[in-house]
Design a protein around this motif. Structure first.
Motif, PDB file in Angstrom:
ATOM      1  N   THR B  48     -19.623   2.372 -19.589  1.00  0.00           N
ATOM      2  CA  THR B  48     -19.440   3.008 -18.271  1.00  0.00           C
ATOM      3  C   THR B  48     -18.149   2.515 -17.629  1.00  0.00           C
ATOM      4  O   THR B  48     -18.161   1.790 -16.644  1.00  0.00           O
ATOM      5  CB  THR B  48     -20.632   2.689 -17.346  1.00  0.00           C
ATOM      6  N   THR B  49     -17.048   2.863 -18.246  1.00  0.00           N
ATOM      7  CA  THR B  49     -15.754   2.448 -17.694  1.00  0.00           C
ATOM      8  C   THR B  49     -15.051   3.650 -17.069  1.00  0.00           C
ATOM      9  O   THR B  49     -15.331   4.796 -17.418  1.00  0.00           O
ATOM     10  CB  THR B  49     -14.843   1.878 -18.788  1.00  0.00           C
ATOM     11  N   THR B  50     -14.156   3.347 -16.171  1.00  0.00           N
ATOM     12  CA  THR B  50     -13.325   4.397 -15.597  1.00  0.00           C
ATOM     13  C   THR B  50     -11.991   3.766 -15.189  1.00  0.00           C
ATOM     14  O   THR B  50     -11.852   2.544 -15.200  1.00  0.00           O
ATOM     15  CB  THR B  50     -14.018   5.068 -14.391  1.00  0.00           C
ATOM     16  N   ARG B  51     -11.061   4.597 -14.871  1.00  0.00           N
ATOM     17  CA  ARG B  51      -9.774   4.072 -14.424  1.00  0.00           C
ATOM     18  C   ARG B  51      -9.547   4.555 -12.998  1.00  0.00           C
ATOM     19  O   ARG B  51      -9.734   5.740 -12.716  1.00  0.00           O
ATOM     20  CB  ARG B  51      -8.664   4.579 -15.337  1.00  0.00           C
ATOM     21  N   VAL B  52      -9.164   3.627 -12.130  1.00  0.00           N
ATOM     22  CA  VAL B  52      -8.849   4.031 -10.758  1.00  0.00           C
ATOM     23  C   VAL B  52      -7.345   3.921 -10.553  1.00  0.00           C
ATOM     24  O   VAL B  52      -6.685   3.062 -11.146  1.00  0.00           O
ATOM     25  CB  VAL B  52      -9.581   3.171  -9.696  1.00  0.00           C
ATOM     26  N   TYR B  53      -6.833   4.804  -9.713  1.00  0.00           N
ATOM     27  CA  TYR B  53      -5.404   4.781  -9.379  1.00  0.00           C
ATOM     28  C   TYR B  53      -5.264   4.361  -7.931  1.00  0.00           C
ATOM     29  O   TYR B  53      -5.935   4.920  -7.051  1.00  0.00           O
ATOM     30  CB  TYR B  53      -4.779   6.160  -9.612  1.00  0.00           C
ATOM     31  N   ILE B  54      -4.424   3.387  -7.704  1.00  0.00           N
ATOM     32  CA  ILE B  54      -4.323   2.797  -6.375  1.00  0.00           C
ATOM     33  C   ILE B  54      -2.866   2.827  -5.900  1.00  0.00           C
ATOM     34  O   ILE B  54      -2.056   2.004  -6.323  1.00  0.00           O
ATOM     35  CB  ILE B  54      -4.848   1.351  -6.390  1.00  0.00           C
ATOM     36  N   PRO B  55      -2.546   3.786  -5.035  1.00  0.00           N
ATOM     37  CA  PRO B  55      -1.168   3.808  -4.502  1.00  0.00           C
ATOM     38  C   PRO B  55      -0.920   2.571  -3.636  1.00  0.00           C
ATOM     39  O   PRO B  55      -1.814   2.122  -2.918  1.00  0.00           O
ATOM     40  CB  PRO B  55      -1.140   5.078  -3.646  1.00  0.00           C
ATOM     41  N   THR B  56       0.283   2.023  -3.729  1.00  0.00           N
ATOM     42  CA  THR B  56       0.630   0.854  -2.908  1.00  0.00           C
ATOM     43  C   THR B  56       2.025   1.042  -2.319  1.00  0.00           C
ATOM     44  O   THR B  56       2.882   1.689  -2.932  1.00  0.00           O
ATOM     45  CB  THR B  56       0.657  -0.437  -3.749  1.00  0.00           C
ATOM     46  N   LEU B  57       2.220   0.508  -1.164  1.00  0.00           N
ATOM     47  CA  LEU B  57       3.556   0.410  -0.546  1.00  0.00           C
ATOM     48  C   LEU B  57       3.485  -0.651   0.532  1.00  0.00           C
ATOM     49  O   LEU B  57       2.449  -1.302   0.686  1.00  0.00           O
ATOM     50  CB  LEU B  57       4.033   1.761   0.018  1.00  0.00           C
ATOM     51  N   CYS B  58       4.575  -0.861   1.239  1.00  0.00           N
ATOM     52  CA  CYS B  58       4.536  -1.816   2.352  1.00  0.00           C
ATOM     53  C   CYS B  58       3.498  -1.307   3.341  1.00  0.00           C
ATOM     54  O   CYS B  58       3.484  -0.128   3.697  1.00  0.00           O
ATOM     55  CB  CYS B  58       5.893  -1.913   3.033  1.00  0.00           C
ATOM     56  N   ASN B  59       2.622  -2.206   3.786  1.00  0.00           N
ATOM     57  CA  ASN B  59       1.520  -1.799   4.664  1.00  0.00           C
ATOM     58  C   ASN B  59       1.910  -1.791   6.143  1.00  0.00           C
ATOM     59  O   ASN B  59       1.072  -1.549   6.993  1.00  0.00           O
ATOM     60  CB  ASN B  59       0.337  -2.746   4.453  1.00  0.00           C
ATOM     61  N   HIS B  60       3.149  -2.096   6.431  1.00  0.00           N
ATOM     62  CA  HIS B  60       3.629  -2.125   7.815  1.00  0.00           C
ATOM     63  C   HIS B  60       2.614  -2.856   8.701  1.00  0.00           C
ATOM     64  O   HIS B  60       2.122  -2.323   9.701  1.00  0.00           O
ATOM     65  CB  HIS B  60       3.949  -0.700   8.300  1.00  0.00           C
ATOM     66  N   CYS B  61       2.326  -4.088   8.245  1.00  0.00           N
ATOM     67  CA  CYS B  61       1.278  -4.896   8.876  1.00  0.00           C
ATOM     68  C   CYS B  61       1.552  -5.109  10.367  1.00  0.00           C
ATOM     69  O   CYS B  61       2.706  -5.320  10.768  1.00  0.00           O
ATOM     70  CB  CYS B  61       1.212  -6.262   8.200  1.00  0.00           C
ATOM     71  N   GLU B  62       0.459  -5.065  11.139  1.00  0.00           N
ATOM     72  CA  GLU B  62       0.613  -5.288  12.571  1.00  0.00           C
ATOM     73  C   GLU B  62       0.993  -6.748  12.831  1.00  0.00           C
ATOM     74  O   GLU B  62       1.822  -7.035  13.683  1.00  0.00           O
ATOM     75  CB  GLU B  62      -0.695  -4.934  13.283  1.00  0.00           C
ATOM     76  N   ASP B  63       0.360  -7.656  12.082  1.00  0.00           N
ATOM     77  CA  ASP B  63       0.734  -9.070  12.193  1.00  0.00           C
ATOM     78  C   ASP B  63       1.420  -9.439  10.881  1.00  0.00           C
ATOM     79  O   ASP B  63       0.819 -10.050  10.000  1.00  0.00           O
ATOM     80  CB  ASP B  63      -0.515  -9.916  12.438  1.00  0.00           C
ATOM     81  N   ALA B  64       2.674  -9.032  10.751  1.00  0.00           N
ATOM     82  CA  ALA B  64       3.353  -9.102   9.452  1.00  0.00           C
ATOM     83  C   ALA B  64       3.843 -10.515   9.128  1.00  0.00           C
ATOM     84  O   ALA B  64       4.708 -11.042   9.827  1.00  0.00           O
ATOM     85  CB  ALA B  64       4.540  -8.137   9.451  1.00  0.00           C
ATOM     86  N   PRO B  65       3.292 -11.132   8.057  1.00  0.00           N
ATOM     87  CA  PRO B  65       3.756 -12.482   7.692  1.00  0.00           C
ATOM     88  C   PRO B  65       5.229 -12.507   7.338  1.00  0.00           C
ATOM     89  O   PRO B  65       5.917 -13.501   7.580  1.00  0.00           O
ATOM     90  CB  PRO B  65       2.912 -12.856   6.478  1.00  0.00           C
ATOM     91  N   CYS B  66       5.740 -11.406   6.804  1.00  0.00           N
ATOM     92  CA  CYS B  66       7.159 -11.364   6.431  1.00  0.00           C
ATOM     93  C   CYS B  66       8.034 -11.525   7.666  1.00  0.00           C
ATOM     94  O   CYS B  66       9.086 -12.151   7.623  1.00  0.00           O
ATOM     95  CB  CYS B  66       7.472 -10.053   5.730  1.00  0.00           C
ATOM     96  N   GLN B  67       7.578 -10.961   8.767  1.00  0.00           N
ATOM     97  CA  GLN B  67       8.353 -11.040  10.006  1.00  0.00           C
ATOM     98  C   GLN B  67       8.248 -12.442  10.609  1.00  0.00           C
ATOM     99  O   GLN B  67       9.218 -12.980  11.127  1.00  0.00           O
ATOM    100  CB  GLN B  67       7.834  -9.997  10.993  1.00  0.00           C
ATOM    101  N   ARG B  68       7.042 -13.022  10.489  1.00  0.00           N
ATOM    102  CA  ARG B  68       6.814 -14.349  11.060  1.00  0.00           C
ATOM    103  C   ARG B  68       7.732 -15.397  10.451  1.00  0.00           C
ATOM    104  O   ARG B  68       8.198 -16.294  11.134  1.00  0.00           O
ATOM    105  CB  ARG B  68       5.348 -14.757  10.816  1.00  0.00           C
ATOM    106  N   VAL B  69       7.970 -15.301   9.131  1.00  0.00           N
ATOM    107  CA  VAL B  69       8.736 -16.373   8.475  1.00  0.00           C
ATOM    108  C   VAL B  69      10.238 -16.115   8.457  1.00  0.00           C
ATOM    109  O   VAL B  69      11.007 -16.989   8.077  1.00  0.00           O
ATOM    110  CB  VAL B  69       8.267 -16.602   7.019  1.00  0.00           C
ATOM    111  N   CYS B  70      10.657 -14.928   8.848  1.00  0.00           N
ATOM    112  CA  CYS B  70      12.085 -14.591   8.740  1.00  0.00           C
ATOM    113  C   CYS B  70      12.922 -15.489   9.666  1.00  0.00           C
ATOM    114  O   CYS B  70      12.734 -15.477  10.885  1.00  0.00           O
ATOM    115  CB  CYS B  70      12.303 -13.122   9.091  1.00  0.00           C
TER     116      CYS B  70
END
Ligand code: SF4
Ligand code: SF4
Lengths: 298, 204
Positions: B48-70
């Motif tokens: 009982t296997t299947t394959r899922v497809y998961i689109p990803t991109l920048c999540n434009h986080c509201e509390d963005a760790p990338c912004q915090r450390v810049c």
């Protein structure tokens, strides 16, 4: 070319991702920064000018050079002073600037008594404070990255401080052996004993760090396996653990206080420490980007 | 002011990666650089296997760790929630790259822009024109195609998706399709335990 293509295909699967943004030049910068700051910290207790001067050069050339090599736009590096309130990288850069000025002044003062007493104390206090920040801030900068469980632990700054003190002690034992420590044999024995204690403490801190990562997340577990069982195990176990802690620890605890032993001990400790700095970057692993894929079974 | 966000309908995604191609084209991305990817994952156990497809991109986080450390303030959030990188301020320290839990940032190495899409060091007219927007050595990532959004268009990946698996809209508008989908189909954010409050939701 084929392997490049395969790598890209692989990048389209859910799975662990290796951290690649911080590599050898950052590891070198961290190494020289912490070792240099540690040496300055120990040397200033003894008023050991050569030690402080070597430490200042290690921080300015080794650390500064490593960072400049790492930055994508080194000519804009000064901009990192812009947000001292919010980023550890900024705070660290500010500390390096303060250290360069006040550390240099303190060295001049110790060698030539150029400052009045009150000012001399102030300069020394600022130099030591800046030096302490350099000893720990890299650990804070790494532990701030919550995305990487291997780094995201409060133990990271403690690791930095311990390694910094250790490297400083080892370098002091070598550089001061024929000069300031030759006049104070008790200090030599005391430093050697302190090194043994720090090695034991550092070893426990590294084990605790690995433990925290292993039980922190899947990515952390992957990092620990890379370090202890898989790709990097031969380097981590042999250099970081056996050379950096076991051999150095045995020499510190049971070796004679000869110059040869001090030199071997320092070389072993610094080798283990540099390997640690490189390997914690290499083994840093992100958790799968979308960790809940399994919830979406059809 | 709208707060832009995206919903991925995993029931619709067929893993064709037309979105990734459209993104590369829209943003003139060099070889090996992606702002969005649709990942695949095999789930279950045989048979009982299947394959899922998961689109990803920048999540434009509201509390963005990338912004915090810049350390330079190069990473910032626009009033409409789009997280951006100012290429003129970025020093390429990589702090944001190691801080992003979603591995959605890339440092644009100069050799990436010199290699050429065909790997022979010669840039096509398309590349010569497109690469002018980049500052080598700085961090780059998805911007929700902010120029298109500002012009009232959908991001390129959304406009291209042949199955409408990507839905873009205003998260602050209770009547928007994204809000309705999130509410009706219990939208989940990626890695909620990281407390980043992403503006991207998955529904199945
Ligand atoms: S997904 Fe990563 S790059 Fe995008 S806003 Fe969140 S932390 Fe920043
Ligand atoms: S790489 Fe650029 S955007 Fe990222 S943290 Fe450094 S200065 Fe900021």
């Amino acid at each position: 070319m084929l392997s490049n293509r395969l790598q890209i295909v692989d990048d389209f699967r859910v799975g662990f991702r290796a951290q690649k943004a911080w590599g050898g030049s950052m590891a070198t910068a961290f190494f020289f920064g912490e070792a240099g700051a540690g040496l300055f910290f120990i040397s200033q207790f003894f008023g050991f000018v050569q030690g402080m001067a070597v430490a200042l050069l290690m921080v300015l050339i080794g650390k500064g050079g490593g960072h400049l090599m790492h930055l994508g736009r080194p000519s804009r590096g000064w901009r990192a002073l812009a947000r001292i309130g919010s980023s550890w990288i900024s705070r660290g850069l500010f500390a390096i600037a303060m250290f360069a000025v006040f550390g240099g002044l303190h060295i001049l003062d110790v060698s030539g008594k150029v400052l009045p007493e009150g000012l001399s104390m102030l300069v020394r206090a600022v130099a030591v404070a800046a030096c302490l920040v350099i000893m720990v801030y890299q650990g804070f900068a790494m532990s701030h990255s919550s995305s990487i469980s291997l780094w995201s632990t409060g133990l990271m700054p403690i690791t930095s401080l311990t390694y910094s003190l250790l490297a400083g002690t080892m370098l002091m034992l070598v550089l001061g052996y024929d000069s300031v420590l030759a006049e104070q044999p008790d200090a030599l024995r005391m430093l050697k004993l302190a090194a043994a204690g720090l090695l034991l403490y550092g070893f426990v801190v590294i084990l605790a760090m690995l433990h925290a990562a292993k039980y922190g997340s899947e990515g952390g577990q992957e990092s620990v396996e890379l370090l202890l069982k898989r790709d990097f195990a031969k380097w981590f176990v042999s250099l970081v653990i056996l050379v950096g802690f076991v051999l150095t620890g045995l020499l510190a605890a049971f070796g004679p206080t000869s110059y040869g032993v001090m030199l071997t001990m320092a070389a072993a400790e610094l080798t283990g420490y540099y390997a640690f700095r490189v390997l914690v970057f290499k083994a840093a692993t992100y958790d799968p980007a979308v960790s809940f894929a399994a919830h979406f079974r059809r | 002011m709208a707060k832009w966000g995206m919903v991925f309908d995993l029931k619709r995604c067929i893993g064709c990666n037309a979105c990734a191609v459209a993104c590369k084209q829209e943003n003139s991305l060099p070889y090996g650089v992606f702002f969005t990817k649709t990942l695949s994952e095999e789930v279950g156990e045989f048979p009982t296997t299947t394959r899922v497809y998961i689109p990803t991109l920048c999540n434009h986080c509201e509390d963005a760790p990338c912004q915090r450390v810049c350390p330079t303030g190069a990473t910032y959030t626009r009033p409409d929630g789009i997280v951006m990188v100012d290429g003129d301020k970025c020093i390429g320290c990589g702090s944001c790259i190691v801080a992003c839990p979603y591995d959605q940032r890339t440092r644009l190495e100069p050799q990436m822009l010199e290699r050429g899409l065909f790997g022979n060091g010669k840039l096509t007219p398309f590349e010569l024109h497109g690469y002018a927007r980049f500052t080598p050595g700085t961090a780059v990532k998805c911007t929700f195609c902010h120029e298109r959004v500002d012009a009232g268009l959908q991001p390129a990946c959304v406009a291209t998706c042949p199955t409408n698996a990507r839905i873009f809209g205003d998260l602050d508008d209770p009547g928007s399709t994204v809000r309705r989908l999130i509410q009706e189909r219990r939208g989940r954010q990626p890695m909620p335990e990281r407390n980043t409050n992403p503006r991207v939701f998955y529904i199945d």
